[in-house]
Design an enzyme around this catalytic site. Structure first.
Site, PDB file in Angstrom:
ATOM      1  N   LYS A   1     -47.431  23.329  89.992  1.00  0.00           N
ATOM      2  CA  LYS A   1     -46.896  23.135  88.696  1.00  0.00           C
ATOM      3  C   LYS A   1     -46.224  24.348  88.358  1.00  0.00           C
ATOM      4  CE  LYS A   1     -48.141  18.893  87.836  1.00  0.00           C
ATOM      5  NZ  LYS A   1     -48.912  18.384  87.110  1.00  0.00           N
TER       6      LYS A   1
ATOM      7  N   ARG B   1     -56.358  16.743  91.528  1.00  0.00           N
ATOM      8  CA  ARG B   1     -55.440  15.806  92.223  1.00  0.00           C
ATOM      9  C   ARG B   1     -54.376  16.897  92.866  1.00  0.00           C
ATOM     10  NH1 ARG B   1     -49.952  14.551  90.912  1.00  0.00           N
ATOM     11  NH2 ARG B   1     -49.457  12.650  91.555  1.00  0.00           N
TER      12      ARG B   1
END
Length: 259
Positions: free
Chosen positions: A204, A238
């Protein structure tokens, strides 16, 4: 949870696994590396990604779910979609859970289909429309804001007959770097401890951009964050980098004498 993007435009692996052969090979590698769940995503949700209809998602998925299930019957498959019709298709193909980044906000039939199929449902915190998905919102208190959202949505899901709910605080979606770091430090307070917590910080931008790095060069930093959030009760990670994360989980289990 290992990520299998069937997309040509995902931010770090777009186009790598969007053929049946490459996707099946990647699924095999994810399982060898230690994944227990494979999250199949037919549509990228990065900023400025191509918007697909449910019909286009289903076409892109094709026979991928049933192929993976046939080849690896022990694997759990989650389907990353915000469309009820795509869920219905996936259910008939054999998926085990719904991963809806929209919290039922982008398709008003989503909670109904979740209740009908009785599949476990991953509820993510996100802005209320597709168009505003990545608009940065400054919360007065991010943890309080996310928990209010979770309280409202979980009540709706329970009323629809959804029994198994997993919470995802939505890292990378419409939140400032400061608020996301605050969520990491306050992971233990997210979701009231009532439902399992899924964490998705893999590659991210709130991690790599402040460091001046690329999404592929932050594995060490990511594993430190994983370890911190596991210590605060996170149950599912995840990730793109399954092998490295599996090592982190083993280290956590050994250190804490549990798992």
């Amino acid at each position: 949870m290992g990520i299998l993007n069937l997309t040509p435009d995902s931010f770090s692996d777009g186009g790598k696994f969007n053929t049946e052969k490459s996707a099946l090979g990647h699924a095999e590698n994810l399982l060898k590396d230690g994944a227990e769940i494979i999250d199949i995503g037919p549509q990228s949700t990065r900023p400025n990604a191509e918007f697909l209809s449910s019909k286009e998602e289903i076409t892109r998925i094709g026979s991928m779910i049933s192929m993976i299930k046939k080849e690896f019957p022990e694997v759990l498959i989650s389907l990353d979609t915000f469309y009820a019709e795509t869920v219905k298709f996936g259910f008939n193909e054999g998926i085990d859970m719904i991963n809806d980044i929209s919290g039922g906000q982008y398709d008003d039939k989503m909670f109904d289909i979740a209740g009908e199929t009785k599949l476990p449902y991953i509820l993510m915190h996100v802005n209320p429309s597709y168009e505003t998905m990545h608009d940065k919102v400054k919360f007065e208190d991010i943890t309080l804001g996310v928990n209010r959202y979770f309280a409202e949505k979980t009540n709706e899901l329970l009323e629809k007959g959804v029994k198994d709910i997993i919470l995802d605080p939505g890292f990378g979606f419409g939140k400032t770097v400061e608020d996301q770091m605050k969520m990491i430090s306050e992971t233990e307070y997210l979701g009231f401890g009532r439902f399992p917590l899924l964490i998705g910080v893999s590659r991210k931008s709130f991690i790599y951009k402040p460091l001046g790095k690329s999404p592929l060069d932050i594995n060490e930093e990511t594993q430190k964050l994983h370890m911190k959030m596991l210590g605060q009760g996170a149950k599912i990670l995840r990730v793109h980098d399954v092998a490295e994360t599996a090592i982190t989980i083993r280290q956590f289990c050994k250190k804490n004498k549990k798992c």
